[in-house]
Scaffold this active site. Structure first.
Site, PDB file in Angstrom:
ATOM      1  N   ASP A   1     -14.475  -5.050  -4.007  1.00 36.61           N
ATOM      2  CA  ASP A   1     -14.243  -5.018  -2.555  1.00 36.61           C
ATOM      3  C   ASP A   1     -15.834  -5.525  -2.202  1.00 36.61           C
ATOM      4  O   ASP A   1     -16.683  -4.973  -2.506  1.00 36.61           O
ATOM      5  CB  ASP A   1     -14.003  -3.690  -2.036  1.00 36.61           C
ATOM      6  CG  ASP A   1     -12.548  -3.186  -2.462  1.00 36.61           C
ATOM      7  OD1 ASP A   1     -11.604  -3.954  -2.452  1.00 36.61           O
ATOM      8  OD2 ASP A   1     -12.070  -2.083  -2.023  1.00 36.61           O
TER       9      ASP A   1
ATOM     10  N   ASP B   1       0.645  -1.004  -0.183  1.00 36.06           N
ATOM     11  CA  ASP B   1       0.000   0.199   0.038  1.00 36.06           C
ATOM     12  C   ASP B   1       0.896   1.110   0.103  1.00 36.06           C
ATOM     13  O   ASP B   1       1.896   1.265   0.979  1.00 36.06           O
ATOM     14  CB  ASP B   1      -0.841   0.062   1.233  1.00 36.06           C
ATOM     15  CG  ASP B   1      -1.950  -1.275   1.153  1.00 36.06           C
ATOM     16  OD1 ASP B   1      -1.980  -1.790   0.023  1.00 36.06           O
ATOM     17  OD2 ASP B   1      -2.874  -1.073   2.317  1.00 36.06           O
TER      18      ASP B   1
END
Lengths: 208, 251
Positions: free
Chosen positions: B130, B11
């Protein structure tokens, strides 16, 4: 020496450029161009290819005189050329992705969709697969049989003459993943994305 | 035989590596280029950057990171986060990304997936999903998991395949950051519904979770962040473990 990566505005060739520059260091000049004069005067040519067979052939044909120059380079002058992925597929007579499209016709054969046994195998064939080397190829110098290479494709090259095949891989069934015919080389896998072993293949091509 | 891939994910925020716990509470932990190189030398089958930079003025930092990484790492590089348009995809590919993952933009406008897969080829278009379980089914969330959409995840997965996605990166919002393992049911349901590879993501805490993601979740590839990032396991350990469980991996 100089090696030209043909930039015919189709797909992403960044990784091909990066990998060749990494291997070439400053000893070999890497040109990225569609300039016909530069292609003609270069020692080796790399023909990358991403996207569909049709989109790549269309893009090649958009640049006036490019196909003829490549023909001159590889067929008439017999200088080394490496096709990668769709760059290999385009060497065939005909491709069937999207619609029937005429290829360069340098290696008799066709490009058809991988038979995934009615969905038993997912497509695209994405990831690392072992290659089985079935013929001594100059670009496989110091490459061990069963080395892993990175693949991403849904279509396969089916050559008429099996003698051109230098390596195969198995996914759903055996298919061709590398060819060599005199001065013409092709890989269905991506040496530029196949880690150190892939860079070795690029090194072998540069040092032909 | 095709090998199952292990994909470490980094990330990245403002050009630096972070790893979120349930997408909040971020810790700073390093230079993404260096980290990616460590992963590729360690045997990563692919590297994934998820850009979580929020402010527009810092959005360009990811391009620099991708460009530098692609000159040092010669395994596939997937970049996602904030990808909104064909132009964003083009820019990332030109910086050296091999694949781009599209999340929110794909939900808002499926044309982005249709057009980009036509223009650049399906091989470089990954749709990131997601999903969260709402008691009955899995629902799609966007904007880094903050916005519910009411869209059924299984239907959506199939739709994305039809639009031309080359792969699906499926993250369970219920599991992400928990280290409790992938949502196996979500993964296997999506994987059996589509004919493109599924990358399982969200919730890995140990190596058995990776095994489960492939064996039970039927994923082609498994993505993990913190177990590698904080050095709990090396990629080598992970691969040897999977190999010992009969899962084909590249060693």
């Amino acid at each position: 020496m100089n090696v030209t990566i043909v930039d015919y505005k189709s797909g992403n060739i960044c990784s091909v450029i990066n990998s060749f520059k990494e291997v070439a260091k400053n000893k070999v000049k890497i040109e990225v161009t569609s300039d016909l004069k530069k292609i003609k005067s270069s020692d080796k040519v790399v023909l990358p290819g991403q996207g569909s067979f049709k989109s790549c052939i269309d893009a090649l044909n958009t640049i006036n005189g490019l196909v003829e120059s490549l023909n001159d380079f590889a067929i008439n002058n017999k200088k080394p050329l490496l096709g990668i992925c769709v760059g290999l597929q385009m060497l065939a007579d005909v491709g069937y992705e999207e619609t029937q499209t005429k290829g360069l016709g340098w290696i008799p054969g066709k490009v058809t969709k991988i038979d995934n046994q009615n969905g038993k195998y997912k497509l695209p064939h994405i990831g690392w697969n072992e290659i089985k080397i079935i013929k001594d190829s100059k670009i496989f110098k110091d490459i061990k049989d069963k080395s892993h290479m990175y693949f991403v494709h849904s279509y396969e090259f089916v050559p008429k003459d099996k003698n051109v095949i230098s390596a195969i891989t198995n996914y759903s069934s055996n298919h061709v993943c590398a060819v060599e015919i005199e001065n013409i080389f092709g890989t269905q896998f991506h040496p530029e994305k196949s880690d150190k072993i892939g860079l070795k293949i690029i090194d072998n091509f540069i040092n032909l | 035989m095709l090998k199952n891939r292990i994909i470490p994910c980094l990330d990245v925020k403002n050009g630096r590596v972070v790893k979120g716990i349930n997408f909040v509470d971020l810790k700073d932990a390093g230079d993404p280029v260096e980290q990616a190189k460590i992963y590729s030398d360690g045997g990563a089958d692919e590297i994934c950057f998820l850009d979580i930079t929020a402010s527009n003025e810092n959005r360009d930092t990811i391009f620099d990171v991708v460009e530098k990484t692609s000159k040092k790492c010669f395994v596939p590089l997937t970049v996602g986060g904030g990808v909104r348009s064909i132009e964003d995809i083009n820019k990332l590919l030109n910086c050296g990304a091999d694949k781009v993952s599209i999340n929110t933009a794909a939900v808002q406008n499926t044309k982005v997936v249709i057009e980009s897969s036509k223009k650049f080829g399906s091989q470089c278009i990954v749709v990131a999903i997601d999903a969260k379980h709402n008691g009955k089914s899995w629902e799609i969330f966007t904007h880094g998991g903050r916005k519910s959409t009411g869209i059924d995840a299984l239907d959506y997965a199939k739709k994305m395949e039809d639009c031309g996605a080359g792969e699906l990166l499926v993250t369970s919002m219920d599991r992400d950051g928990t280290q409790a393992g992938y949502d196996i049911e979500l993964m296997s349901n999506i994987s059996s519904r589509v004919n493109i590879p599924v990358i399982a993501s969200g919730g890995v805490g140990n190596l058995d979770h990776l095994v489960e993601g492939i064996k039970l979740g039927k994923a082609s590839a498994v993505l993990a962040a913190s177990i590698f990032h904080y050095g709990k396991y090396s990629l080598k350990q992970a691969k040897e473990y999977l190999d010992s469980k009969g899962i084909p991996v590249r060693i």
